[in-house]
Scaffold this active site. Structure first.
Site, mmCIF file in Angstrom:
data_model
loop_
_atom_site.group_PDB
_atom_site.id
_atom_site.type_symbol
_atom_site.label_atom_id
_atom_site.label_comp_id
_atom_site.label_asym_id
_atom_site.label_seq_id
_atom_site.Cartn_x
_atom_site.Cartn_y
_atom_site.Cartn_z
ATOM 1 N N TYR A 234 -21.454 -17.701 34.487
ATOM 2 C CA TYR A 234 -20.068 -18.160 34.607
ATOM 3 C C TYR A 234 -19.518 -18.466 33.225
ATOM 4 O O TYR A 234 -20.141 -19.203 32.445
ATOM 5 C CB TYR A 234 -20.019 -19.398 35.504
ATOM 6 C CG TYR A 234 -18.725 -20.168 35.411
ATOM 7 C CD1 TYR A 234 -17.527 -19.589 35.809
ATOM 8 C CD2 TYR A 234 -18.706 -21.467 34.921
ATOM 9 C CE1 TYR A 234 -16.333 -20.294 35.706
ATOM 10 C CE2 TYR A 234 -17.516 -22.177 34.830
ATOM 11 C CZ TYR A 234 -16.337 -21.586 35.222
ATOM 12 O OH TYR A 234 -15.161 -22.285 35.111
ATOM 13 N N ASP B 31 -28.133 -22.249 38.222
ATOM 14 C CA ASP B 31 -26.815 -22.452 38.826
ATOM 15 C C ASP B 31 -26.847 -21.747 40.175
ATOM 16 O O ASP B 31 -26.825 -20.511 40.257
ATOM 17 C CB ASP B 31 -25.731 -21.874 37.915
ATOM 18 C CG ASP B 31 -24.324 -22.090 38.466
ATOM 19 O OD1 ASP B 31 -24.185 -22.345 39.679
ATOM 20 O OD2 ASP B 31 -23.358 -21.985 37.676
ATOM 21 N N LYS C 173 -17.151 -25.528 45.523
ATOM 22 C CA LYS C 173 -17.179 -24.236 46.202
ATOM 23 C C LYS C 173 -17.715 -24.380 47.629
ATOM 24 O O LYS C 173 -17.117 -25.062 48.446
ATOM 25 C CB LYS C 173 -17.989 -23.256 45.365
ATOM 26 C CG LYS C 173 -17.599 -23.218 43.879
ATOM 27 C CD LYS C 173 -16.145 -22.920 43.629
ATOM 28 C CE LYS C 173 -15.824 -22.577 42.190
ATOM 29 N NZ LYS C 173 -16.087 -23.654 41.209
#
Length: 375
Positions: free
Chosen positions: A99, A171, A196
């Site tokens: 990310y 992650d 999320k």
């Protein structure tokens, strides 16, 4: 205990004072003392601890099979606090396609402070091995990766990290503990953006770190969490706890639809490539099948042409919201290169898709009409 049951048991904590099945939101920032100036309970000040945050942290640790968890105000705050626990001169190995905000933290905040880092292709174990040095303290993985959905062999990378005394962090935002359990695969810390899937309704910002052991590193992160104050509000914690209750059923339904969408997209003549680990054409299909319970509800699609064609396609969709983020009950589509900016490594014809809870055939019909309009 099956995960569905665990998710409900971990979040089912009736209020001991009233018996309320759903515990209240404790908005108080401070907690009273008695005449002798003793605290009446374990809480002093909400930056240090709060009943709602404590409940969420216990639930998160249970879901990931960890010893202890810490909740933060965002996923970036969680990542930042872990890096803050390191020392100047330490070295981090990070996935080249992680990310984009994570390497940005390292480059813009921690590199000037004294951390060094190396980006690697985490799917190439030889590349990972070459990047690890004696002063490597963290190997940061992300699988499936954002937005290319590459799959990292977590056990193999964790073994490489441990060979020099480093820790392996995963992650796990895209997979969640429903689909993947990194701590059982050798990782030491799991990071989540609870914004999320864990919250699941696009209405709360949050992050978390879950530690396999309540060791010196975990205790230092706990100290930094309290000192820095990058913590979620009580209501935010309550919302994430609410979301966890339906996490398993949401992800299963979204994953089923994502598979149907991915199979449709890969057959359309206007599509250049589909990135989804549930497709047998995915280069890491076998590894993903072994490491994950199912491939998840995220996919990326590359439209034939370039950015203009990708943007035109996205603009003609009616059921997908054109917005950043993922993991909510509504389907989202995002032109990732536009979000990441001029230094992006993401293909300009790529669109990242977060599949929601809409009926699969409705989403496919919407995608078909938008693709057909490009012909």
């Amino acid at each position: 205990m099956h995960f569905d049951t665990l998710a409900l048991q971990a979040t089912h904590q009736p209020d001991p004072a009233t018996g309320a099945v759903i515990p209240p939101i404790y908005l108080s920032t401070t907690f009273a003392r008695n005449e002798a100036y003793d605290l009446s309970g374990p809480y002093l000040y909400s930056r240090a601890n709060n009943p709602n945050r404590e409940a969420l942290e216990k639930a998160l640790a249970a879901l990931d099979g960890g010893a202890v968890a810490m909740a933060f105000g965002s996923g970036q705050a969680a990542a930042m606090t872990l890096f803050q626990a390191l020392r100047p001169g330490d070295h981090v190995v990070i996935a080249a396609d992680a990310y984009y905000g994570t390497p940005a933290l390292l480059e813009q905040v921690f590199h000037p402070w004294g951390l060094t880092y190396t980006k690697v292709d985490m799917t190439d174990l030889a590349d990972v091995r070459r990047a690890i040095h004696e002063n490597t303290r963290v190997v940061w993985t992300e699988t499936p990766s954002n937005p290319m959905l590459r799959i990292t062999d977590l056990q193999a990378v964790a073994d490489l990290a441990h060979s020099v005394g480093a820790i392996c962090v995963c992650d796990n935002t895209w997979a969640t503990p429903v689909l993947q359990q990194p701590l059982s695969l050798g990782c030491d810390v799991v990071m989540h953006s609870t914004t999320k899937y864990l919250s699941g309704h696009s209405d709360v910002l949050g992050g978390a770190l879950v530690f396999r052991q309540d060791d010196e590193l975990a205790q230092r992160v706990r100290l930094l969490q309290s000192l820095s104050g990058a913590v979620p509000a009580p209501f935010d914690c309550w919302l994430v706890m609410r979301g966890i209750k339906t996490l398993a059923v949401r992800i299963r339904a979204q994953t089923e639809t994502a598979g149907q969408v991915a199979r449709f997209l890969q057959t359309h003549p206007q599509v250049e490539a589909v990135h989804y680990p549930g497709l047998e054409s995915h280069p890491s299909f076998v590894l993903a099948s072994r490491q994950m319970q199912s491939p998840g509800a995220m996919l990326s699609v590359q439209i034939k042409g370039g950015a203009p064609e990708a943007l035109l396609f996205a603009g003609r969709l009616t059921l997908f919201a054109r917005a950043t983020s993922l993991g909510g009950v509504e389907s989202l589509i995002e032109h990732r290169a536009s979000v990441e900016g001029p230094n992006t490594a993401t293909p300009v014809n790529l669109l990242r898709v977060s599949i929601g809870l809409e009926y699969a055939q409705d989403l496919i019909a919407d995608l078909a009409q938008a693709l057909d309009s490009l012909a």
